[in-house]
Scaffold this active site. Structure first.
Site, PDB file in Angstrom:
ATOM      1  N   LYS A 124       0.858  -1.191   0.000  1.00  0.00           N
ATOM      2  CA  LYS A 124       0.000   0.000   0.000  1.00  0.00           C
ATOM      3  C   LYS A 124       0.888   1.233   0.000  1.00  0.00           C
ATOM      4  O   LYS A 124       1.723   1.407   0.880  1.00  0.00           O
ATOM      5  CB  LYS A 124      -0.931  -0.006   1.220  1.00  0.00           C
ATOM      6  CG  LYS A 124      -1.801   1.248   1.307  1.00  0.00           C
ATOM      7  CD  LYS A 124      -2.912   1.124   2.327  1.00  0.00           C
ATOM      8  CE  LYS A 124      -3.734   2.393   2.400  1.00  0.00           C
ATOM      9  NZ  LYS A 124      -4.873   2.295   3.327  1.00  0.00           N
ATOM     10  N   ASP A 229     -13.719   5.046   9.277  1.00  0.00           N
ATOM     11  CA  ASP A 229     -14.086   4.907   7.863  1.00  0.00           C
ATOM     12  C   ASP A 229     -14.579   3.480   7.641  1.00  0.00           C
ATOM     13  O   ASP A 229     -14.162   2.786   6.731  1.00  0.00           O
ATOM     14  CB  ASP A 229     -12.864   5.200   6.982  1.00  0.00           C
ATOM     15  CG  ASP A 229     -13.244   5.607   5.560  1.00  0.00           C
ATOM     16  OD1 ASP A 229     -14.448   5.761   5.281  1.00  0.00           O
ATOM     17  OD2 ASP A 229     -12.342   5.759   4.727  1.00  0.00           O
TER      18      ASP A 229
HETATM   19  P1  ADP Z   1      -7.555   3.497   0.698  1.00  0.00           P
HETATM   20  O1  ADP Z   1      -6.967   4.135   1.904  1.00  0.00           O
HETATM   21  O2  ADP Z   1      -7.059   4.118  -0.543  1.00  0.00           O
HETATM   22  O3  ADP Z   1      -9.038   3.384   0.754  1.00  0.00           O
HETATM   23  P2  ADP Z   1      -7.420   0.653   1.364  1.00  0.00           P
HETATM   24  O4  ADP Z   1      -6.415   0.235   2.382  1.00  0.00           O
HETATM   25  O5  ADP Z   1      -8.822   0.787   1.837  1.00  0.00           O
HETATM   26  O6  ADP Z   1      -6.924   2.008   0.674  1.00  0.00           O
HETATM   27  O7  ADP Z   1      -7.366  -0.358   0.147  1.00  0.00           O
HETATM   28  C1  ADP Z   1      -8.110  -0.141  -1.046  1.00  0.00           C
HETATM   29  C2  ADP Z   1      -8.611  -1.452  -1.626  1.00  0.00           C
HETATM   30  O8  ADP Z   1      -7.521  -2.347  -1.874  1.00  0.00           O
HETATM   31  C3  ADP Z   1      -9.527  -2.213  -0.679  1.00  0.00           C
HETATM   32  O9  ADP Z   1     -10.864  -1.808  -0.814  1.00  0.00           O
HETATM   33  C4  ADP Z   1      -9.312  -3.651  -1.097  1.00  0.00           C
HETATM   34  O10 ADP Z   1     -10.104  -3.959  -2.211  1.00  0.00           O
HETATM   35  C5  ADP Z   1      -7.850  -3.682  -1.523  1.00  0.00           C
HETATM   36  N1  ADP Z   1      -6.974  -4.143  -0.412  1.00  0.00           N
HETATM   37  C6  ADP Z   1      -6.298  -3.369   0.458  1.00  0.00           C
HETATM   38  N2  ADP Z   1      -5.576  -4.110   1.330  1.00  0.00           N
HETATM   39  C7  ADP Z   1      -5.790  -5.401   1.011  1.00  0.00           C
HETATM   40  C8  ADP Z   1      -5.315  -6.662   1.530  1.00  0.00           C
HETATM   41  N3  ADP Z   1      -4.474  -6.731   2.570  1.00  0.00           N
HETATM   42  N4  ADP Z   1      -5.748  -7.794   0.930  1.00  0.00           N
HETATM   43  C9  ADP Z   1      -6.592  -7.732  -0.115  1.00  0.00           C
HETATM   44  N5  ADP Z   1      -7.073  -6.591  -0.647  1.00  0.00           N
HETATM   45  C10 ADP Z   1      -6.692  -5.431  -0.106  1.00  0.00           C
HETATM   46 MG    MG Z   2     -10.226   2.227   1.910  1.00  0.00          MG
END
Ligand code: ADP
Ligand code: MG
Length: 405
Positions: A124, A229
């Site tokens: 991320k 959130d």
């Molecule tokens: P943001 O802060 O941009 O909303 P997120 O951490 O919510 O970022 O991640 C965005 C998307 O990425 C999530 O909705 C999910 O679909 C995917 N995602 C994030 N982390 C994971 C993970 N550990 N395993 C699988 N999918 C993930």
């Molecule tokens: Mg998110």
């Protein structure tokens, strides 16, 4: 802004040293003077070696030069910071290759990556400040004038906070991805094989999933926290299959049961139950789930609540460790939390007001060398984009992605 790892393999040790020098110089300079870059990098090849590396890095868009600057200097771009972070993850053997982009959130890019054994993980990349005003100029002033600093600093704060919470939550047995590594504005965590609740069209028993999610909100509260959130994008649904063996009429029978297990993600905006607006955040999280369950599953709970005042009474009860305090103790000061909160709110306000544009303009157009160098990538870029569109989430294994070295 898109993470492009193609140049990564071609960088020399000198290039990395110069890139690191620009990063170090950025701590005190918005635009790092070229002589300072030279001094920090102290390359064997002398100034000429530095200049060669600077040219390579600028051409690849990893550092940028500002046109109207009063002196000759460079600053790190998001691309440059991405490379430095990836370099660190790969030297720790956490990441070996980078696969496809899973999602682009409002404040992050999510990529599938893999280590040498092919084990897939999630990278991320926090991008606070990616969204800018329509007028690039005012955005630049805004970034410059803001207390506490730049997008680089704020994105790093977001990653640090998210990582600290993920660790604390995991230790307390909350269903979260496993935190693996953090560097600068990025974190690496375990890949949860799942679908975001948003993509789940029906569930066998909405009432029990709803109860479980509300229970998570209450458990967080007991540990002093509000997610902030808690919506259908930040709740991942995992299917867990268990086989049960029973003897019926003297014969062994196997039945498979599928349980839906929610996993929570996305923690940069978490707040303490002691926050001045805690009640608003708590109610908003609860309402979010209620609204979604009503709309998607036509499920309406029979009981009102839960209510903040009741949850507040449970904070720290039954020996529940206060995780808001734990995270502060990990070196995250109140001042840092405030700065980050302000940045997240400002960014959200821009998005809500429809004023958001991609920050890309800031990284390009300021740097002539950068412009001339990117031409040769055009065809490949297009191919890559197509590739990305054709594949759905989780379909490209990262171990067939691009190796970093
Ligand atoms: P943001 O802060 O941009 O909303 P997120 O951490 O919510 O970022 O991640 C965005 C998307 O990425 C999530 O909705 C999910 O679909 C995917 N995602 C994030 N982390 C994971 C993970 N550990 N395993 C699988 N999918 C993930
Ligand atoms: Mg998110």
């Amino acid at each position: 802004m898109f993470l492009d790892t193609r140049v990564l393999r071609h960088l020399t040790a000198e290039d990395w040293r110069v890139l690191t020098a620009v990063e170090m110089g950025s701590k005190n300079h918005e635009l790092v003077p070229t002589p300072l870059i030279e001094r920090i990098a102290r390359l064997k090849g002398g100034a000429s070696g530095v200049h060669k590396s600077i040219a390579t890095l600028a051409k690849s868009g990893l550092i940028g030069r500002m046109k109207e600057a009063k002196y000759d200097g460079y600053r790190l771009t998001y691309g440059g910071l991405d490379y430095l972070a990836l370099h660190t993850h790969s030297s720790k053997d956490v990441v070996y290759s980078v696969g496809s982009r899973v999602g682009v959130g409002k404040e992050s890019d999510i990529m599938i990556v893999a280590d040498k054994t092919g084990k897939q993980k999630i990278l991320k990349i926090h991008r606070l400040g990616r969204i800018s005003f329509r007028t690039v100029k005012s955005n630049r002033d805004y970034l410059r004038n803001r207390q506490g600093g730049s997008w680089m600093y704020l994105s790093r704060l977001a990653a640090m906070k998210e990582y600290a919470f993920m660790q604390a939550l995991q230790e307390e047995g909350f269903p979260v991805p496993e935190p693996i590594s953090q560097s600068r504005h990025t974190i690496v965590m375990s890949l949860v094989e799942s679908l975001p609740l948003r993509q789940v069209s029906s569930v066998p028993d909405p009432a029990s999933l709803y109860a479980e999610l509300i229970d998570l909100i209450l458990r967080l509260a007991k540990h002093g926290l509000i997610h902030g959130d808690f919506n259908e994008f930040n709740i991942l649904i995992k299917e867990e299959r268990t086989n049960k063996y029973t003897i019926e009429d003297g014969e062994e029978k196997e039945t498979e049961t599928v349980t839906l297990v929610p996993v929570i993600i996305d923690f940069p905006q978490m707040v303490s139950m002691d926050h001045v607006n805690a009640e608003m955040y708590f109610d908003r999280d609860v309402e979010c789930i209620k609204r979604f369950f009503k709309k998607r599953f036509h499920f309406v709970p029979t009981q009102p609540g839960p209510f903040f005042k009741d949850a507040k009474k449970t904070v720290g009860k039954d020996g529940a460790k206060r995780l808001d305090a734990t995270v502060e103790a990990s070196g995250f000061t109140k001042k840092m939390l405030k700065e980050l909160e302000k940045a997240i709110q400002e960014q959200q306000a821009k998005i809500d007001a429809g004023e958001a544009v991609e920050e890309e303009e800031l990284d390009e157009g300021e740097d002539e060398e950068n412009d001339s160098g990117s031409d040769s990538y055009d065809e490949e870029d297009e191919e890559d984009q197509q590739e990305e569109e054709e594949h759905a989430v989780f379909e490209i294994p990262a171990n067939v992605g691009r190796p970093l070295s």
